[in-house]
Motif scaffolding. Sequence first.
Motif, PDB file in Angstrom:
ATOM      1  N   ASN A  54       0.812  -1.213   0.000  1.00  0.00           N
ATOM      2  CA  ASN A  54       0.000   0.000   0.000  1.00  0.00           C
ATOM      3  C   ASN A  54       0.848   1.266   0.000  1.00  0.00           C
ATOM      4  O   ASN A  54       0.337   2.355  -0.263  1.00  0.00           O
ATOM      5  CB  ASN A  54      -0.939   0.010   1.207  1.00  0.00           C
ATOM      6  N   ALA A  55       2.138   1.123   0.315  1.00  0.00           N
ATOM      7  CA  ALA A  55       3.026   2.288   0.291  1.00  0.00           C
ATOM      8  C   ALA A  55       3.635   2.502  -1.091  1.00  0.00           C
ATOM      9  O   ALA A  55       4.151   3.581  -1.381  1.00  0.00           O
ATOM     10  CB  ALA A  55       4.140   2.107   1.326  1.00  0.00           C
ATOM     11  N   LEU A  56       3.564   1.484  -1.962  1.00  0.00           N
ATOM     12  CA  LEU A  56       4.265   1.555  -3.243  1.00  0.00           C
ATOM     13  C   LEU A  56       3.852   2.745  -4.128  1.00  0.00           C
ATOM     14  O   LEU A  56       4.723   3.391  -4.721  1.00  0.00           O
ATOM     15  CB  LEU A  56       4.091   0.248  -4.020  1.00  0.00           C
ATOM     16  N   PRO A  57       2.558   3.043  -4.264  1.00  0.00           N
ATOM     17  CA  PRO A  57       2.227   4.214  -5.089  1.00  0.00           C
ATOM     18  C   PRO A  57       2.945   5.477  -4.624  1.00  0.00           C
ATOM     19  O   PRO A  57       3.460   6.250  -5.448  1.00  0.00           O
ATOM     20  CB  PRO A  57       0.707   4.334  -4.930  1.00  0.00           C
ATOM     21  N   GLU A  58       3.027   5.690  -3.304  1.00  0.00           N
ATOM     22  CA  GLU A  58       3.713   6.871  -2.779  1.00  0.00           C
ATOM     23  C   GLU A  58       5.229   6.748  -2.920  1.00  0.00           C
ATOM     24  O   GLU A  58       5.924   7.723  -3.220  1.00  0.00           O
ATOM     25  CB  GLU A  58       3.341   7.093  -1.310  1.00  0.00           C
ATOM     26  N   ILE A  59       5.761   5.518  -2.696  1.00  0.00           N
ATOM     27  CA  ILE A  59       7.207   5.303  -2.835  1.00  0.00           C
ATOM     28  C   ILE A  59       7.658   5.610  -4.257  1.00  0.00           C
ATOM     29  O   ILE A  59       8.637   6.330  -4.485  1.00  0.00           O
ATOM     30  CB  ILE A  59       7.572   3.846  -2.473  1.00  0.00           C
ATOM     31  N   ILE A  60       6.950   5.053  -5.238  1.00  0.00           N
ATOM     32  CA  ILE A  60       7.323   5.248  -6.641  1.00  0.00           C
ATOM     33  C   ILE A  60       7.182   6.716  -7.039  1.00  0.00           C
ATOM     34  O   ILE A  60       8.004   7.269  -7.775  1.00  0.00           O
ATOM     35  CB  ILE A  60       6.463   4.357  -7.565  1.00  0.00           C
ATOM     36  N   SER A  61       6.148   7.369  -6.536  1.00  0.00           N
ATOM     37  CA  SER A  61       5.966   8.791  -6.817  1.00  0.00           C
ATOM     38  C   SER A  61       7.097   9.606  -6.203  1.00  0.00           C
ATOM     39  O   SER A  61       7.651  10.513  -6.836  1.00  0.00           O
ATOM     40  CB  SER A  61       4.612   9.259  -6.279  1.00  0.00           C
ATOM     41  N   ASP A  62       7.474   9.289  -4.978  1.00  0.00           N
ATOM     42  CA  ASP A  62       8.532  10.009  -4.270  1.00  0.00           C
ATOM     43  C   ASP A  62       9.890   9.816  -4.951  1.00  0.00           C
ATOM     44  O   ASP A  62      10.724  10.722  -4.992  1.00  0.00           O
ATOM     45  CB  ASP A  62       8.594   9.535  -2.823  1.00  0.00           C
ATOM     46  N   LEU A  63      10.128   8.616  -5.481  1.00  0.00           N
ATOM     47  CA  LEU A  63      11.406   8.313  -6.138  1.00  0.00           C
ATOM     48  C   LEU A  63      11.349   8.586  -7.653  1.00  0.00           C
ATOM     49  O   LEU A  63      12.280   8.242  -8.376  1.00  0.00           O
ATOM     50  CB  LEU A  63      11.794   6.851  -5.893  1.00  0.00           C
ATOM     51  N   HIS A  64      10.241   9.187  -8.108  1.00  0.00           N
ATOM     52  CA  HIS A  64      10.055   9.580  -9.515  1.00  0.00           C
ATOM     53  C   HIS A  64      10.158   8.373 -10.455  1.00  0.00           C
ATOM     54  O   HIS A  64      10.810   8.430 -11.497  1.00  0.00           O
ATOM     55  CB  HIS A  64      11.080  10.647  -9.914  1.00  0.00           C
ATOM     56  N   GLY A  65       9.492   7.299 -10.075  1.00  0.00           N
ATOM     57  CA  GLY A  65       9.485   6.098 -10.900  1.00  0.00           C
ATOM     58  C   GLY A  65       8.263   6.040 -11.793  1.00  0.00           C
ATOM     59  O   GLY A  65       7.393   6.920 -11.765  1.00  0.00           O
ATOM     60  N   SER A  66       8.177   4.994 -12.607  1.00  0.00           N
ATOM     61  CA  SER A  66       7.080   4.803 -13.555  1.00  0.00           C
ATOM     62  C   SER A  66       6.304   3.537 -13.189  1.00  0.00           C
ATOM     63  O   SER A  66       6.636   2.845 -12.220  1.00  0.00           O
ATOM     64  CB  SER A  66       7.634   4.664 -14.970  1.00  0.00           C
ATOM     65  N   GLN A  67       5.279   3.222 -13.991  1.00  0.00           N
ATOM     66  CA  GLN A  67       4.544   1.976 -13.791  1.00  0.00           C
ATOM     67  C   GLN A  67       5.473   0.782 -13.960  1.00  0.00           C
ATOM     68  O   GLN A  67       5.354  -0.221 -13.258  1.00  0.00           O
ATOM     69  CB  GLN A  67       3.384   1.882 -14.784  1.00  0.00           C
ATOM     70  N   SER A  68       6.443   0.895 -14.870  1.00  0.00           N
ATOM     71  CA  SER A  68       7.426  -0.176 -15.045  1.00  0.00           C
ATOM     72  C   SER A  68       8.253  -0.357 -13.775  1.00  0.00           C
ATOM     73  O   SER A  68       8.536  -1.475 -13.356  1.00  0.00           O
ATOM     74  CB  SER A  68       8.334   0.137 -16.236  1.00  0.00           C
ATOM     75  N   SER A  69       8.638   0.771 -13.140  1.00  0.00           N
ATOM     76  CA  SER A  69       9.384   0.698 -11.877  1.00  0.00           C
ATOM     77  C   SER A  69       8.536   0.039 -10.795  1.00  0.00           C
ATOM     78  O   SER A  69       9.027  -0.794 -10.025  1.00  0.00           O
ATOM     79  CB  SER A  69       9.797   2.100 -11.422  1.00  0.00           C
ATOM     80  N   TYR A  70       7.264   0.420 -10.754  1.00  0.00           N
ATOM     81  CA  TYR A  70       6.335  -0.166  -9.776  1.00  0.00           C
ATOM     82  C   TYR A  70       6.306  -1.687  -9.935  1.00  0.00           C
ATOM     83  O   TYR A  70       6.416  -2.435  -8.963  1.00  0.00           O
ATOM     84  CB  TYR A  70       4.941   0.418 -10.009  1.00  0.00           C
ATOM     85  N   THR A  71       6.172  -2.122 -11.185  1.00  0.00           N
ATOM     86  CA  THR A  71       6.100  -3.559 -11.452  1.00  0.00           C
ATOM     87  C   THR A  71       7.394  -4.257 -11.064  1.00  0.00           C
ATOM     88  O   THR A  71       7.374  -5.335 -10.453  1.00  0.00           O
ATOM     89  CB  THR A  71       5.805  -3.797 -12.950  1.00  0.00           C
ATOM     90  N   TRP A  72       8.529  -3.631 -11.366  1.00  0.00           N
ATOM     91  CA  TRP A  72       9.811  -4.284 -11.101  1.00  0.00           C
ATOM     92  C   TRP A  72      10.174  -4.304  -9.618  1.00  0.00           C
ATOM     93  O   TRP A  72      10.915  -5.180  -9.171  1.00  0.00           O
ATOM     94  CB  TRP A  72      10.935  -3.632 -11.917  1.00  0.00           C
ATOM     95  N   VAL A  73       9.663  -3.365  -8.833  1.00  0.00           N
ATOM     96  CA  VAL A  73       9.881  -3.438  -7.384  1.00  0.00           C
ATOM     97  C   VAL A  73       9.265  -4.718  -6.839  1.00  0.00           C
ATOM     98  O   VAL A  73       9.806  -5.371  -5.952  1.00  0.00           O
ATOM     99  CB  VAL A  73       9.283  -2.198  -6.681  1.00  0.00           C
ATOM    100  N   VAL A  74       8.120  -5.093  -7.398  1.00  0.00           N
ATOM    101  CA  VAL A  74       7.468  -6.349  -7.005  1.00  0.00           C
ATOM    102  C   VAL A  74       8.146  -7.543  -7.672  1.00  0.00           C
ATOM    103  O   VAL A  74       8.453  -8.551  -7.036  1.00  0.00           O
ATOM    104  CB  VAL A  74       5.970  -6.308  -7.372  1.00  0.00           C
TER     105      VAL A  74
END
Length: 548
Positions: A54-74
């Motif tokens: 549940n923190a990932l949307p904010e984490i990716i936004s804070d680190l200036h990532g993309s949907q691809s970054s979101y997917t790869w964190v998982v």
Amino acid sequence: MAKTTPAGVGGGHAKHGGHAGSDAPMTHRQIMEALSGLLLGMFVAILSSTIVSNALPEIISDLHGSQSSYTWVVTASLLAMTASTPLWGKLSDLFSKKLLVQIALIIYVAGSVVAGLSQNTGTLIACRAVQGIGVGGLSALAQIVMAAMISPRERGRYSGYLGATFAVATVGGPLLGGVITDTDWLGWRWCFYVGVPFAVIALIVLHKTLKLPVVKRDVKVDWLGAFFITASVTLLLVWVTLAGKNYDWISWQTYTMVAGSVLLGAIFLFVETKASEPIIPLRLFRNKTITLSSVASLFVGVAMFSGTVFFSQYFQLARGKSPTMSGVMTIPMIGGLFLSSTISGQVITKTGRWKAWLVSGGVLLTAGLGLLGTMRYDTPYWHLAIYMALVGLGMGMMMQNLVLASQNQVAPQDLGAASSVVTFFRSLGGAVGVSALGAVLGNRVTDYVKDGITALGPQAAAAASKGGSGGGIPKLDAMPAPIRTVFESAWGHGVGDVFLYAAPCALLAFIVTLFIKEVTLKGRPGGHPATSDQASAPAGAEPARQAG
């Protein structure tokens, strides 16, 4: 092949009274004391994994990532977990299981601490891979240690406890992660730090309570096999993640990467036929139950991880909920998982029958995912609650029992490998599923946003770009109401599509379980000496053939 002690997987001799390896069965109290540290370690690993969701949307936004970054964190965590699971399983057949559990926990803690210090998505993804190695060990070893101490007939009961631990950590993680993320003086980095003290406690409890005889075998680990299976899976996931965005699905890049993955997989299979201690003993697949359970686990993995990964994006980006509320709203799914895993485990222990649970779980999982495929940003929540509960019930019935069915089929010396094979395919399905469905989600959301913005007119495009429509995670609060509705609708419809695509995988898992032959659960734990018939039979043979 290296020689084992008479106790096989449990190691040691019968003089270890009251523990794995003795002929006297352990009491419920002894088993729970021995499993307490293991379950706590498993709880920490799952908690630390789900606390980020549940923190990932904010984490990716804070680190200036993309949907691809979101997917790869998982995906990075799942990939490392997938690739390392067979190796952990094989090592458990060669080394001290207790030591391996402790090492896995330490690796996971180290990855968590460094992840909390990440300043960019690349570092975070690398740390998640380290975490995945630890999770792979804990996931595989939890099942293996239980099998070494507890007979298949009794194991259903304790697998239920493991499932309950998984469920509590899964629901507790997002809730705790949401609270931490919503608390200004903590912030998302504490999602990675908070599990460290619990991990230290788990290490201490493990040291004091988990008593397993040490295996003494001639050790030759198949590192070459481990390399090629990791390379094959990694290349496959990179292709799935980038296809459709960086290049077309039908392109020379696709042909090259898929061919490379297949070639590396073929080399892995060749290496396994020559290795004295293969990561995945191919002879195990002569057993139809293990083969079918592995295939079913592959498809269950797709459904299972899609259900846990994409809900946080749906509730936060399609319904505008806080990270805390995103966790609260997934409780129906986790409640279903908790109930079905504990109840099925108790009933299986009493009856020795498990196939009906697998088949029923397949039906519920398929129905739940299919219904979730109809969801949109304004779907009534009580509808979603019912659909999520069905998914949770189905996962709880299938997840542990596929491993149990396989463990019941092998000789003691192959118990670790057989357990990890099923877990491996479940993780592989999850990794491929998250990568593919994450790519689908990104493309579908982009298309839906373009359609919605076009319908609003030229001025909407400029307003939308201010809110973050450039491929990253959008900041909904910065958008005008009409634009925000477009984005919420796009994410709601996009996540619904993801579940719709996952439903056929659950259906395939259901169909495969129909062909699994039910075999009466054995009454001896895997750590006990095999009978003379079992000892002389091939490890991959069916029990009926072993008896002959």
